[in-house]
Design a protein around this motif. Structure first.
Motif, mmCIF file in Angstrom:
data_model
loop_
_atom_site.group_PDB
_atom_site.id
_atom_site.type_symbol
_atom_site.label_atom_id
_atom_site.label_comp_id
_atom_site.label_asym_id
_atom_site.label_seq_id
_atom_site.Cartn_x
_atom_site.Cartn_y
_atom_site.Cartn_z
ATOM 1 N N ARG A 193 34.485 25.729 44.319
ATOM 2 C CA ARG A 193 34.957 26.834 43.450
ATOM 3 C C ARG A 193 36.474 26.853 43.325
ATOM 4 N NH1 ARG A 193 30.771 26.385 41.409
ATOM 5 N NH2 ARG A 193 29.614 25.568 43.125
ATOM 6 N N SER A 194 37.070 25.658 43.254
ATOM 7 C CA SER A 194 38.525 25.588 43.113
ATOM 8 C C SER A 194 38.934 25.380 41.664
ATOM 9 C CB SER A 194 39.069 24.434 43.959
ATOM 10 O OG SER A 194 38.553 23.203 43.471
ATOM 11 N N GLY A 195 37.948 25.268 40.771
ATOM 12 C CA GLY A 195 38.271 25.040 39.365
ATOM 13 C C GLY A 195 38.371 23.569 39.006
ATOM 14 N N LYS A 196 37.815 22.681 39.840
ATOM 15 C CA LYS A 196 37.983 21.247 39.563
ATOM 16 C C LYS A 196 37.172 20.788 38.357
ATOM 17 C CE LYS A 196 34.885 20.100 43.344
ATOM 18 N NZ LYS A 196 34.324 21.488 43.351
ATOM 19 N N SER A 197 35.975 21.321 38.148
ATOM 20 C CA SER A 197 35.200 20.907 36.968
ATOM 21 C C SER A 197 35.890 21.370 35.683
ATOM 22 C CB SER A 197 33.777 21.468 37.036
ATOM 23 O OG SER A 197 33.053 20.843 38.078
ATOM 24 N N ALA A 198 36.398 22.610 35.687
ATOM 25 C CA ALA A 198 37.095 23.104 34.484
ATOM 26 C C ALA A 198 38.348 22.271 34.221
ATOM 27 C CB ALA A 198 37.468 24.581 34.670
ATOM 28 N N LEU A 199 39.069 21.904 35.293
ATOM 29 C CA LEU A 199 40.260 21.058 35.120
ATOM 30 C C LEU A 199 39.865 19.696 34.548
ATOM 31 C CD1 LEU A 199 43.260 20.357 35.569
ATOM 32 C CD2 LEU A 199 42.708 19.851 37.963
ATOM 33 N N ALA B 114 19.856 24.550 40.388
ATOM 34 C CA ALA B 114 19.579 24.691 38.961
ATOM 35 C C ALA B 114 20.543 25.694 38.330
ATOM 36 C CB ALA B 114 18.130 25.137 38.741
ATOM 37 N N GLN B 115 20.838 26.757 39.072
ATOM 38 C CA GLN B 115 21.748 27.791 38.580
ATOM 39 C C GLN B 115 23.178 27.254 38.455
ATOM 40 O OE1 GLN B 115 21.827 31.193 41.140
ATOM 41 N NE2 GLN B 115 22.831 32.511 39.631
ATOM 42 N N ARG B 116 23.606 26.462 39.460
ATOM 43 C CA ARG B 116 24.954 25.876 39.407
ATOM 44 C C ARG B 116 25.099 24.933 38.208
ATOM 45 N NH1 ARG B 116 27.790 26.018 44.669
ATOM 46 N NH2 ARG B 116 26.528 27.308 46.019
ATOM 47 N N ILE B 117 24.045 24.120 37.990
ATOM 48 C CA ILE B 117 24.077 23.189 36.863
ATOM 49 C C ILE B 117 24.166 23.970 35.550
ATOM 50 C CG2 ILE B 117 22.718 21.475 35.591
ATOM 51 C CD1 ILE B 117 21.599 20.538 38.297
ATOM 52 N N GLY B 118 23.409 25.066 35.470
ATOM 53 C CA GLY B 118 23.417 25.888 34.260
ATOM 54 C C GLY B 118 24.790 26.486 33.985
ATOM 55 N N LEU B 119 25.451 26.957 35.032
ATOM 56 C CA LEU B 119 26.795 27.525 34.889
ATOM 57 C C LEU B 119 27.759 26.516 34.280
ATOM 58 C CD1 LEU B 119 27.522 29.508 38.180
ATOM 59 C CD2 LEU B 119 27.584 30.389 35.837
ATOM 60 N N HIS B 120 27.726 25.278 34.804
ATOM 61 C CA HIS B 120 28.616 24.238 34.300
ATOM 62 C C HIS B 120 28.317 23.927 32.826
ATOM 63 C CE1 HIS B 120 30.541 22.323 38.030
ATOM 64 N NE2 HIS B 120 30.167 23.552 38.329
ATOM 65 N N ASP C 290 26.915 25.859 30.578
ATOM 66 C CA ASP C 290 27.307 26.961 29.697
ATOM 67 C C ASP C 290 28.805 26.919 29.402
ATOM 68 O OD1 ASP C 290 24.737 27.735 29.803
ATOM 69 O OD2 ASP C 290 25.046 29.469 31.101
ATOM 70 N N ARG C 291 29.618 26.650 30.425
ATOM 71 C CA ARG C 291 31.064 26.653 30.216
ATOM 72 C C ARG C 291 31.495 25.519 29.297
ATOM 73 N NH1 ARG C 291 33.694 26.053 35.400
ATOM 74 N NH2 ARG C 291 33.139 23.900 34.987
ATOM 75 N N ARG C 292 30.864 24.353 29.508
ATOM 76 C CA ARG C 292 31.246 23.179 28.742
ATOM 77 C C ARG C 292 30.899 23.358 27.264
ATOM 78 N NH1 ARG C 292 28.585 20.232 32.098
ATOM 79 N NH2 ARG C 292 26.990 19.537 30.679
ATOM 80 N N GLY C 293 29.823 24.104 27.000
ATOM 81 C CA GLY C 293 29.373 24.269 25.632
ATOM 82 C C GLY C 293 28.692 22.997 25.162
ATOM 83 N N SER C 294 28.175 23.038 23.981
ATOM 84 C CA SER C 294 27.431 21.877 23.497
ATOM 85 C C SER C 294 28.230 21.067 22.493
ATOM 86 C CB SER C 294 26.125 22.358 22.842
ATOM 87 O OG SER C 294 26.447 23.273 21.813
ATOM 88 N N ASP C 295 29.370 21.610 22.043
ATOM 89 C CA ASP C 295 30.092 20.938 20.967
ATOM 90 C C ASP C 295 30.734 19.640 21.445
ATOM 91 O OD1 ASP C 295 31.620 22.874 22.456
ATOM 92 O OD2 ASP C 295 33.322 22.268 21.198
ATOM 93 N N GLY C 296 30.222 18.545 20.911
ATOM 94 C CA GLY C 296 30.869 17.270 21.148
ATOM 95 C C GLY C 296 30.488 16.585 22.443
ATOM 96 N N TRP C 297 29.698 17.254 23.299
ATOM 97 C CA TRP C 297 29.328 16.638 24.570
ATOM 98 C C TRP C 297 27.895 16.113 24.513
ATOM 99 C CZ3 TRP C 297 32.379 15.606 28.696
ATOM 100 C CH2 TRP C 297 33.616 16.259 28.771
ATOM 101 N N ARG C 298 27.737 14.883 24.986
ATOM 102 C CA ARG C 298 26.401 14.341 25.202
ATOM 103 C C ARG C 298 26.198 14.245 26.705
ATOM 104 N NH1 ARG C 298 24.369 8.740 24.978
ATOM 105 N NH2 ARG C 298 26.438 8.036 24.374
ATOM 106 N N THR C 299 25.041 14.660 27.218
ATOM 107 C CA THR C 299 24.806 14.663 28.663
ATOM 108 C C THR C 299 23.862 13.543 29.083
ATOM 109 O OG1 THR C 299 25.189 17.035 28.857
ATOM 110 C CG2 THR C 299 23.901 16.005 30.605
ATOM 111 N N ILE C 300 24.255 12.834 30.144
ATOM 112 C CA ILE C 300 23.400 11.818 30.754
ATOM 113 C C ILE C 300 23.189 12.232 32.207
ATOM 114 C CG2 ILE C 300 23.337 9.428 31.586
ATOM 115 C CD1 ILE C 300 24.986 8.643 29.158
#
Lengths: 177, 177, 177
Positions: B15-21, B47-53, B55-65
């Motif tokens: 929870r240091s903000g590394k994914s957002a960075l 599952a909840q942690r994955i969902g949080l990430h 949601d923040r990332r949004g769907s615009d322009g990202w493809r998930t693997i």
């Protein structure tokens, strides 16, 4: 950045010198000095820790307020009376989480900080840098604590991290992306 | 150092903000964006942690693997398709160690990173800054994880550490010995 | 700051590359090189860790002294014989605390460091950045360890923190308050 920032956050590990750093930053401000203690002395170990901090700070010029829960209120009613040193957010969050969801309290704290006219120095801990705790409650506290730190660091004018008693400046910083 | 480094490592505590960075660094790149998730949603908390990430990332322009094991392969087959954000090495190492010795997998990952033409932003954790774990498996994970971080940081063009949501640059750095 | 400081402290988490950083700093000094090991190989895991360090250091130019307790004495009797690398204070404190109060030993160590004519590079750990340990002994060790780090960092000419194998300079530093 002005010489005397309004909101300063000091983070760091246990026994990293963060309270002493926060006190030296607060002592740099003119006028009254108010120590807002969030600790509740519920056992001998904690009473001893509180005593250690009080002895170092000395009594000259400091007025102490004990406020384990309503930090936003304590900040509001002391604004205009000098610099406030809040020590520390970690114990406060622990008190708040003992009674329910911390989110609204953290948001109220951030609004109160944002509204301050007099300076505030806030102490918190970095506690997410160890191995994942086996205890689910500890994991949840670590999550909520990290989000709280991010929120307060986001509105702070200056952020410092104490490491082995030495100050490392995190905000404002050169070379951010 | 070019404005857009090829290999960027973002480390930090929980929870240091590394994914957002990491996301903001990746978003700075032109072209396609691929999110390589190493997490397996094996329980509700995860599952909840994955969902949080997500949601923040949004769907615009990202493809998930989703690639819990073969990161080297995922990097090889997506090279040339845009910036890849790998989140995170800690879960990947945990998946890999569940099946045997991690050394060969870490070396294959480093070779794959070294061979990339398109940029990669990699997220990891700092988890060796707490008290020594009592659990022997946790100690071994901490050791292997630290060696993995050193290997990836060694080949990265830029390394950042997130602390309370703030970025601290570790590489390249002024004043190294 | 001179190119070759007299007292250098290298801190960091587990497997952060702090021993390798300390060795590279020590290797930068002219003359004899003495490795002061504080570890006692009381079990297989520890014997393996000691072996790893010895293999990396190599035998060229290094003389090894094992001194689990009397660090002040080892520094006094090797002064004038070249650079000393002390690895590490964490194990030393653990040895010292197994026999009683650490305070006098830490003060004796600091006096010995202060009196040195030849350079010393000292390795320690940052271990207060995780969640509060449930174990009271671990909490006490964390406290004493933090105070020791602050005392040694206070008299050191240079302090570095290793993170993911990368050096971060803590002292001397620009922009301190």
């Amino acid at each position: 950045m002005s010489k005397h920032p309004r909101i300063t956050l000091v983070t760091g590990g246990a026994r990293s010198g963060k309270s002493a750093l926060a006190e030296s930053i607060a002592a740099d401000h003119e006028g009254g000095r108010i120590y807002i203690a969030t600790a509740e002395a519920w056992d001998d170990e904690m009473a001893q820790r509180i005593g250690l901090h009080r002895d170092r700070r000395g009594s000259d010029g400091w007025r102490t307020i004990e406020e384990p829960h309503n930090l936003a209120g304590a900040l509001a009613r002391t604004d205009g009376q000098g610099v406030r040193l809040v020590d520390c957010l970690t114990l406060w969050l622990s008190n708040v989480m003992a009674e329910g969801q911390p989110g609204p309290h953290v948001r109220a704290l951030c609004r109160a900080l944002d509204a301050q006219k007099s300076p505030v120095v806030v102490v918190t801990n970095e506690l997410g840098l160890g191995i994942v705790p086996e205890n689910a409650l500890a994991r949840r506290f670590r999550d909520e604590h990290g989000w709280m730190n991010q929120a307060v660091a986001g509105i702070a004018d200056e952020v410092w991290m104490a490491v082995s008693g030495l100050p490392l400046r995190l905000k404002p910083q050169r070379g951010t992306p």
